[in-house]
Motif scaffolding. Structure first.
Motif, PDB file in Angstrom:
ATOM      1  N   SER A 251       0.842  -1.208   0.000  1.00 49.42           N
ATOM      2  CA  SER A 251       0.000   0.000   0.000  1.00 49.42           C
ATOM      3  C   SER A 251       0.873   1.252   0.000  1.00 49.42           C
ATOM      4  CB  SER A 251      -0.916   0.006   1.221  1.00 49.42           C
ATOM      5  OG  SER A 251      -1.771  -1.113   1.218  1.00 49.42           O
ATOM      6  N   TRP A 252       0.462   2.218  -0.805  1.00 43.91           N
ATOM      7  CA  TRP A 252       1.246   3.448  -0.943  1.00 43.91           C
ATOM      8  C   TRP A 252       0.626   4.620  -0.187  1.00 43.91           C
ATOM      9  CZ3 TRP A 252       5.950   3.410  -3.352  1.00 43.91           C
ATOM     10  CH2 TRP A 252       6.581   4.650  -3.506  1.00 43.91           C
ATOM     11  N   SER A 253      -0.680   4.793  -0.268  1.00 39.58           N
ATOM     12  CA  SER A 253      -1.317   5.926   0.414  1.00 39.58           C
ATOM     13  C   SER A 253      -2.796   5.657   0.601  1.00 39.58           C
ATOM     14  CB  SER A 253      -1.118   7.233  -0.379  1.00 39.58           C
ATOM     15  OG  SER A 253      -1.785   7.184  -1.632  1.00 39.58           O
ATOM     16  N   ALA A 254      -3.408   6.414   1.507  1.00 36.47           N
ATOM     17  CA  ALA A 254      -4.841   6.282   1.780  1.00 36.47           C
ATOM     18  C   ALA A 254      -5.409   7.650   2.111  1.00 36.47           C
ATOM     19  CB  ALA A 254      -5.089   5.314   2.935  1.00 36.47           C
ATOM     20  N   ASN A 255      -6.730   7.751   1.993  1.00 39.90           N
ATOM     21  CA  ASN A 255      -7.420   8.952   2.445  1.00 39.90           C
ATOM     22  C   ASN A 255      -8.777   8.552   3.008  1.00 39.90           C
ATOM     23  OD1 ASN A 255      -7.851  11.698   2.950  1.00 39.90           O
ATOM     24  ND2 ASN A 255      -6.961  12.291   0.988  1.00 39.90           N
ATOM     25  N   PHE A 256      -9.309   9.395   3.893  1.00 38.37           N
ATOM     26  CA  PHE A 256     -10.572   9.127   4.571  1.00 38.37           C
ATOM     27  C   PHE A 256     -11.505  10.319   4.412  1.00 38.37           C
ATOM     28  CE2 PHE A 256      -7.651   6.268   6.615  1.00 38.37           C
ATOM     29  CZ  PHE A 256      -8.398   5.169   7.018  1.00 38.37           C
ATOM     30  N   LEU A 265     -16.393   8.278   8.302  1.00 38.20           N
ATOM     31  CA  LEU A 265     -15.324   8.404   7.318  1.00 38.20           C
ATOM     32  C   LEU A 265     -15.055   7.072   6.627  1.00 38.20           C
ATOM     33  CD1 LEU A 265     -12.848  10.630   9.365  1.00 38.20           C
ATOM     34  CD2 LEU A 265     -14.395  11.365   7.538  1.00 38.20           C
ATOM     35  N   ASP A 266     -15.171   7.080   5.313  1.00 37.10           N
ATOM     36  CA  ASP A 266     -14.864   5.918   4.490  1.00 37.10           C
ATOM     37  C   ASP A 266     -13.421   6.041   3.997  1.00 37.10           C
ATOM     38  OD1 ASP A 266     -17.700   5.106   4.656  1.00 37.10           O
ATOM     39  OD2 ASP A 266     -18.017   6.877   3.412  1.00 37.10           O
ATOM     40  N   CYS A 267     -12.918   5.018   3.337  1.00 42.05           N
ATOM     41  CA  CYS A 267     -11.491   4.968   3.004  1.00 42.05           C
ATOM     42  C   CYS A 267     -11.264   4.588   1.552  1.00 42.05           C
ATOM     43  CB  CYS A 267     -10.789   3.956   3.919  1.00 42.05           C
ATOM     44  SG  CYS A 267      -9.022   3.752   3.594  1.00 42.05           S
ATOM     45  N   VAL A 268     -10.314   5.258   0.906  1.00 37.97           N
ATOM     46  CA  VAL A 268      -9.797   4.863  -0.399  1.00 37.97           C
ATOM     47  C   VAL A 268      -8.314   4.562  -0.217  1.00 37.97           C
ATOM     48  CG1 VAL A 268      -9.383   5.537  -2.788  1.00 37.97           C
ATOM     49  CG2 VAL A 268     -11.496   6.244  -1.637  1.00 37.97           C
ATOM     50  N   LEU A 269      -7.887   3.381  -0.646  1.00 37.07           N
ATOM     51  CA  LEU A 269      -6.531   2.899  -0.406  1.00 37.07           C
ATOM     52  C   LEU A 269      -5.854   2.582  -1.738  1.00 37.07           C
ATOM     53  CD1 LEU A 269      -4.311   1.838   1.555  1.00 37.07           C
ATOM     54  CD2 LEU A 269      -5.520  -0.362   1.542  1.00 37.07           C
ATOM     55  N   ILE A 270      -4.657   3.159  -1.957  1.00 29.68           N
ATOM     56  CA  ILE A 270      -3.877   2.915  -3.162  1.00 29.68           C
ATOM     57  C   ILE A 270      -2.890   1.781  -2.890  1.00 29.68           C
ATOM     58  CG2 ILE A 270      -2.287   3.900  -4.848  1.00 29.68           C
ATOM     59  CD1 ILE A 270      -5.107   5.079  -4.923  1.00 29.68           C
ATOM     60  N   ASN A 271      -3.013   0.696  -3.669  1.00 27.00           N
ATOM     61  CA  ASN A 271      -2.113  -0.457  -3.562  1.00 27.00           C
ATOM     62  C   ASN A 271      -1.323  -0.625  -4.849  1.00 27.00           C
ATOM     63  OD1 ASN A 271      -3.119  -1.351  -0.949  1.00 27.00           O
ATOM     64  ND2 ASN A 271      -4.973  -1.979  -2.036  1.00 27.00           N
ATOM     65  N   HIS A 272      -0.184  -1.319  -4.750  1.00 24.26           N
ATOM     66  CA  HIS A 272       0.684  -1.489  -5.913  1.00 24.26           C
ATOM     67  C   HIS A 272       0.754  -2.911  -6.449  1.00 24.26           C
ATOM     68  CE1 HIS A 272       3.264   2.444  -5.767  1.00 24.26           C
ATOM     69  NE2 HIS A 272       1.975   2.674  -5.892  1.00 24.26           N
ATOM     70  N   ASP A 273       0.447  -3.917  -5.641  1.00 25.78           N
ATOM     71  CA  ASP A 273       0.535  -5.284  -6.155  1.00 25.78           C
ATOM     72  C   ASP A 273      -0.798  -6.015  -6.125  1.00 25.78           C
ATOM     73  OD1 ASP A 273       0.433  -5.438  -3.397  1.00 25.78           O
ATOM     74  OD2 ASP A 273       1.783  -7.160  -3.271  1.00 25.78           O
ATOM     75  N   ILE A 274      -1.816  -5.369  -5.595  1.00 27.09           N
ATOM     76  CA  ILE A 274      -3.191  -5.847  -5.684  1.00 27.09           C
ATOM     77  C   ILE A 274      -4.044  -4.661  -6.095  1.00 27.09           C
ATOM     78  CG2 ILE A 274      -2.852  -7.635  -3.916  1.00 27.09           C
ATOM     79  CD1 ILE A 274      -4.337  -5.817  -1.940  1.00 27.09           C
ATOM     80  N   SER A 275      -5.316  -4.890  -6.350  1.00 30.32           N
ATOM     81  CA  SER A 275      -6.195  -3.785  -6.732  1.00 30.32           C
ATOM     82  C   SER A 275      -6.252  -2.724  -5.640  1.00 30.32           C
ATOM     83  CB  SER A 275      -7.617  -4.315  -6.977  1.00 30.32           C
ATOM     84  OG  SER A 275      -8.513  -3.245  -7.220  1.00 30.32           O
TER      85      SER A 275
END
Length: 574
Positions: A251-256, A265-275
């Motif tokens: 995982s590289w970064s997230a925001n809420f 608060l919901d979450c969006v998560l940026i990953n690099h080796d999975i979706s």
């Protein structure tokens, strides 16, 4: 402090709201050819209520570009070189002199605290202790004592916390929070970090996106995300797995933010080796993965290792939070929120200049004071290096939707109101935002909170939940204006009966003097920073002087009761 509500009227845009589009506005900048890396900031630096731009050029000179009133040209201040590649940047007023300060750093080149002078016209730099490979960095009041601290992600080991002594001097203090991996490891791989109240208990929690290149075991502690839950007594415990926020990816970064306007608060998560993922919150801080039904499933799966930052803002002012994802490869993505937990990609919202294929780094805020969120975009190379392509200021073309923007001034809480939660109530129900300093990865977005109102022409109430526990409610405020709210203003008799309260000296040794305009008799009580009652409510002496010799050094809150109105003030016992 005299409490008042200030409004700054601005012109309401008149364009259609059928599409989200931006216009290259580099002609407004002093240096339209500046090329930056990953770390970009947007914040009001000179105290005029207007968002400014903070960037590091290819020689790592720190430059501040000040927005001028009326959406005109920017002016510029060049601090000079801060040395080396800079990966993280955050902004807050650490010494509470009314002017914001900057923390920045990178790969073992020292964490620099760059502080504004007494009138905000110049800055000086101090290199903090604990030289690390800085990734993301945040300002947050970690121990909630009214002074803003620093949290710094370390790529190669345990992250560092820095404690503020109340005057803006920072010292390494992992007693604030010791962010070690729950699965034993060398504690490396700390990339994106964000402070947010994920379980609606009024206390800031910390989420760290973990990534360690070359580590392929998904259960390795160097790449398992951490969610440190705050119990309100400055105790932090990792609960990411149980709460559904440890998807076992790089995982590289997230925001809420609240994508469905249900008050959490919901979450969006940026990953690099999975979706990459989208999660919804059940209101208690437990998360459900809705990626498969979010409408952009294939796009999130196709980001691969390209995703860098995720920004969550209502770009079209329709009352729903949209998503903007920057990329180091492929192309950036802007997703419009459909209002039903699904998103639709916006086609070509930005016209790129010749050369770059994508926006790699960005910071957002209202950079022409028109009530719409704009984007300061950069085209870094690799993960962080400056590009040969100049940054671009993209101003939002706007539409006819209404809006409100809110700036906070803390009193018992930190002066920026960082960590405060703001609610606006109206025909749409309730929208929420939190004030943050540093989020996602390497970026600093505006300290102003922004809300779209859609076609609604009225806000029933603005409710501010301050870190101190105080709550201010503003009924029926104007719309399409910037509103400045000072902590305690709706609790105070000031402005209603012409009283003015002054406490001095503060910090204080033994005796605290309190003067009240009109010489009105008052009662007072004293609480410590955990909310424990230290001094029962009693009459203020005729001398208006309180003996506090018996109090230990630290932060306290004094509640003054005057004519059945209560004000809350922070005092520092030396």
């Amino acid at each position: 402090m005299y409490k008042k509500l200030l409004t700054l009227a601005v012109i309401m845009p008149l364009m259609s709201f059928s599409q989200i589009t931006f216009t290259n506005s580099n002609t407004l900048l002093i240096n339209p050819n500046l090329t930056s890396g990953c770390a970009i900031g947007v914040s009001d630096m000179n105290g005029d209520g207007l968002d400014d731009i903070i960037r590091l050029d290819d020689a790592r000179n720190l430059q501040i570009e000040y927005q001028t009133a009326g959406g005109g040209n920017f002016t510029q201040y060049n601090f000079g070189s801060v040395g080396g590649s800079q990966w993280g940047l955050a902004i807050a007023d650490v010494d509470q002199n009314g002017y914001n300060d900057i923390v920045t750093g990178g790969s073992y080149n020292g964490i620099k605290l760059i502080k504004a002078n007494a009138d905000g016209t110049a800055y000086s730099s101090t290199t903090l202790g604990g030289n690390i490979f800085l990734q993301s960095v945040n300002f947050a009041d970690i121990d909630n004592n009214g002074f803003i601290d620093i949290f710094a992600c370390h790529d190669d080991g345990v992250s560092l916390a820095y404690s503020n002594d109340g005057s803006g001097n920072m010292t390494v203090n992992n007693g604030l929070i010791n962010a070690v991996s729950t699965i034993p490891s060398d504690n490396s791989g700390n990339y994106g970090s964000i402070w947010a109240d994920v379980n609606n208990d009024g206390h800031l929690d910390l989420y760290i996106s973990k990534c360690r290149l070359g580590v392929n075991n998904p259960n390795d502690g160097r790449r398992v995300n951490l969610l440190f839950m705050n119990d309100g007594n400055n105790n932090y415990t990792d609960d990411a797995v149980a709460r559904g926020l440890a998807p076992l990816g790089q995982s590289w970064s997230a925001n809420f933010e609240d994508i469905d306007n249900d008050g959490d608060l919901d979450c969006v998560l940026i990953n690099h080796d999975i979706s990459s993922k989208i999660f919804t919150n059940d209101g208690s801080g437990n998360f459900t993965d809705i990626t498969a039904t979010c409408g952009i499933t294939s796009v999130l799966a196709g980001l691969g290792s390209g995703g860098i930052q995720v920004m969550m803002e209502d770009f079209d002012n329709d009352t729903f939070i949209d998503l903007f994802i920057t990329m180091r490869s492929g192309t950036h993505h802007l997703f419009k929120n459909n209002g039903d937990k699904t998103f639709t990609e916006v086609t070509s919202p930005f016209t790129l200049p010749a050369g770059p294929s994508r926006i790699q780094s960005a910071a957002v805020g209202d950079l022409n004071n028109d009530g719409f969120i704009d984007v300061m975009a950069g085209f870094a190379t690799g993960y962080n290096g400056p590009s040969s392509n100049p940054d671009v200021l993209y101003l939002n073309d706007g539409n006819t939707n209404n809006w409100t923007e809110i700036r906070l001034i803390g009193d018992a809480s930190n002066i920026n109101g960082i960590g405060a939660r703001i609610e606006i109530q109206g025909a749409w129900g309730t929208q929420i935002r939190e004030v943050r300093a540093g989020e996602s990865y390497g970026t600093m977005n505006s300290l102003m909170t922004h809300f779209g109102l859609g076609a609604a022409t009225q806000i029933d109430a603005i409710v501010v939940h301050w870190p101190s526990g105080a709550v201010d409610t503003i009924s029926n405020p104007n719309i399409n204006e910037v509103i400045v709210i000072e902590e305690g203003q709706t609790l105070s008799a000031i402005g209603l009966d012409n009283h003015e309260i002054r406490l001095y000296p503060n910090p204080v040794n033994d005796f605290l003097n309190i003067t009240i305009k009109g010489n009105t008799s008052s009662n007072y009580a004293i609480y410590n920073i955990t909310g424990k009652l230290i001094q029962e409510m009693t009459m203020l002496p005729a001398s208006n002087q309180i003996n506090i010799k018996s109090l230990k050094s630290g932060i306290y809150f004094i509640h003054l009761n005057t004519n059945q109105n209560t004000t809350i003030h922070k005092i520092v016992k030396k």
